[in-house]
Design an enzyme around this catalytic site. Structure first.
Site, short mmCIF file in Angstrom:
data_model
loop_
_atom_site.label_atom_id
_atom_site.label_comp_id
_atom_site.label_asym_id
_atom_site.label_seq_id
_atom_site.Cartn_x
_atom_site.Cartn_y
_atom_site.Cartn_z
N HIS A 87 -3.64 0.38 -3.58
CA HIS A 87 -3.86 -0.38 -2.14
C HIS A 87 -2.32 -1.45 -2.30
CE1 HIS A 87 -8.21 0.46 -0.52
NE2 HIS A 87 -7.24 0.94 -0.61
N GLU A 102 -2.76 -5.16 -3.15
CA GLU A 102 -2.26 -5.94 -4.30
C GLU A 102 -2.47 -4.81 -5.16
OE1 GLU A 102 -5.33 -6.84 -1.21
OE2 GLU A 102 -4.61 -5.56 -2.35
N ASP A 160 -8.34 4.72 4.54
CA ASP A 160 -8.14 3.99 3.25
C ASP A 160 -8.71 3.11 3.31
OD1 ASP A 160 -5.02 3.00 2.20
OD2 ASP A 160 -5.81 1.16 2.92
N ASN A 213 1.00 -1.06 0.61
CA ASN A 213 0.33 0.02 -0.16
C ASN A 213 0.64 1.21 0.20
OD1 ASN A 213 -1.52 2.63 1.12
ND2 ASN A 213 -2.92 0.42 1.28
N SER A 220 -7.33 -8.61 4.58
CA SER A 220 -8.57 -9.29 2.81
C SER A 220 -8.09 -8.68 1.83
CB SER A 220 -10.28 -9.13 3.89
OG SER A 220 -11.02 -10.09 3.28
N CYS A 265 -10.12 -5.26 -0.34
CA CYS A 265 -11.47 -4.06 -0.77
C CYS A 265 -12.26 -4.54 -1.63
CB CYS A 265 -11.05 -2.96 -0.28
SG CYS A 265 -10.03 -2.80 -1.94
N CYS A 311 -9.91 -3.85 -5.36
CA CYS A 311 -8.82 -4.85 -4.74
C CYS A 311 -9.21 -6.15 -5.43
CB CYS A 311 -7.70 -5.32 -3.82
SG CYS A 311 -7.11 -3.54 -3.43
#
Length: 145
Positions: A50, A52, A142, A39, A77, A79, A82
């Site tokens: 982010h 990912e 975020d 991130n 996990s 979002c 992503c």
């Protein structure tokens, strides 16, 4: 420890050391990391970087087949943004370091045929717990709160 989850954790720690949010990710194809990231919203003043998304950006262009044969490892996990990118590129499997701190779109991804494996890794949990305690305003930004 899975070396690919460890690589994602290393990315998360790098992000934290840079003053950012400790979430890291790697994309693995045929046993080799093709993209890694963390991130970098704070560091780059970005709305979308982010972990990912940064890993996907750093993986670069590949034939669709490569992404459809890859696994994405992420310390937290994913979002909705992503998860959408994971679905868009047809990544069939996600290994999640932890989902206690934040439950992303795991059910939605599963409904789209994506296999989800939650490891519940103690290091991932501690990184996010400490960060959320120490920088709640940054964490809330975020996740769009």
């Amino acid at each position: 420890m899975d070396p690919f989850l460890q690589a994602a954790i290393d990315e998360a720690k790098a992000g934290l050391a840079e003053g950012g949010i400790p979430i890291g990710s790697v994309i693995v194809h045929e046993g080799r990391i093709i993209g890694r990231g963390h991130n970098r919203r704070v560091q780059k003043g970005s709305a979308i970087l982010h972990g990912e998304m940064d890993a996907l950006e750093n993986a670069g262009r590949h034939p669709a087949k490569v992404y459809r044969e890859s696994v994405i490892y992420t310390t937290l996990s994913p979002c909705p943004m992503c998860s959408g990118a994971i679905a868009l590129y047809g990544i069939p499997r996600v290994v999640v370091g932890e989902n206690r701190s934040f439950m992303g779109e795991e059910a939605w991804l599963t409904s789209r045929g994506v296999a989800i494996e939650v490891v519940d890794d103690a290091t991932c949990v501690a990184l996010m717990h400490d960060f959320m305690r120490d920088k709640p305003e940054l964490w809330n930004e975020d996740i769009g709160v």
